[in-house]
Design a protein around this motif. Sequence first.
Motif, PDB file in Angstrom:
ATOM      1  N   GLU A 175       0.728  -1.366  -0.001  1.00  0.00           N
ATOM      2  CA  GLU A 175      -0.139  -0.036   0.259  1.00  0.00           C
ATOM      3  C   GLU A 175       0.891   1.147   0.032  1.00  0.00           C
ATOM      4  OE1 GLU A 175      -3.492   1.595   3.008  1.00  0.00           O
ATOM      5  OE2 GLU A 175      -3.522  -0.408   2.468  1.00  0.00           O
ATOM      6  N   LYS A 176       1.915   1.287   0.979  1.00  0.00           N
ATOM      7  CA  LYS A 176       2.781   2.424   1.003  1.00  0.00           C
ATOM      8  C   LYS A 176       4.190   2.272   1.434  1.00  0.00           C
ATOM      9  CE  LYS A 176       2.526   6.993   3.181  1.00  0.00           C
ATOM     10  NZ  LYS A 176       1.561   7.949   3.044  1.00  0.00           N
ATOM     11  N   ASN A 189       7.758   3.944   2.741  1.00  0.00           N
ATOM     12  CA  ASN A 189       8.615   5.146   2.949  1.00  0.00           C
ATOM     13  C   ASN A 189       9.782   5.111   2.263  1.00  0.00           C
ATOM     14  OD1 ASN A 189      10.557   6.697   4.492  1.00  0.00           O
ATOM     15  ND2 ASN A 189       9.160   6.757   6.201  1.00  0.00           N
ATOM     16  N   GLY A 205       1.609   5.569  -3.735  1.00  0.00           N
ATOM     17  CA  GLY A 205       1.802   5.299  -2.323  1.00  0.00           C
ATOM     18  C   GLY A 205       3.564   4.926  -2.282  1.00  0.00           C
ATOM     19  N   ASN A 206       4.387   5.165  -3.467  1.00  0.00           N
ATOM     20  CA  ASN A 206       5.571   4.904  -3.577  1.00  0.00           C
ATOM     21  C   ASN A 206       6.007   3.750  -3.943  1.00  0.00           C
ATOM     22  OD1 ASN A 206       6.168   7.644  -3.098  1.00  0.00           O
ATOM     23  ND2 ASN A 206       6.612   7.546  -1.087  1.00  0.00           N
ATOM     24  N   SER A 207       4.894   2.420  -4.105  1.00  0.00           N
ATOM     25  CA  SER A 207       5.210   1.155  -4.385  1.00  0.00           C
ATOM     26  C   SER A 207       5.504   0.855  -5.846  1.00  0.00           C
ATOM     27  CB  SER A 207       4.065   0.235  -3.816  1.00  0.00           C
ATOM     28  OG  SER A 207       2.833   0.744  -4.602  1.00  0.00           O
TER      29      SER A 207
END
Length: 184
Positions: A33-34, A36, A102-104
């Motif tokens: 999902e996300k 960092n 989400g940066n994925s």
Amino acid sequence: MNLRIHHINFILFLILFTLNGCKTVENPPRTVEKVNIEKYAGTWYEIASFPAPFQKGCACTTAEYIPTGNGYLKVVNKCRKGSENENIDKATGKAFVVEGTGNSKLKVQFFWPFRADYWILALADDYSYAAVGSPDREYLWLLSRQPQMENTTRAKLEAQLKEKGFDVSRLEKTPQNCWKAGID
């Protein structure tokens, strides 16, 4: 001469990998999902992967992701061709985050203008391991922050990937003997 042939094979593979990433996939796997990006950055050890022509004969494969502050990550892939005592083979590129994911999902570029899909399919809560691949399920890499991965962790990860439609029987273990010998 041998190094030149390897670079030509590597470039041809990247072109095919990139063109393969451009086709539409009807039922793509779900990504995490996300992500960092700051936590994801750093060095990852390749634990296993689907065989890829440019990685043939590689040992001690690593990938390093370095935030640049310029809207992309610097990517440095390294391996030792032939054995843990051979010279390091290195490829440097860029990874761009796909907006709204989400940066994925990232697009990786090793030479302009070609970019390939790089999807983060699984990621430990503590960012200690990950699985990345392509939406068409032709490419898959299991990554860890350590040169080795516990069998139970790998089995859990493979089960998740199998549920996402990957043929995990194609995974080949990546030798990481360099790190035992203290070679970097």
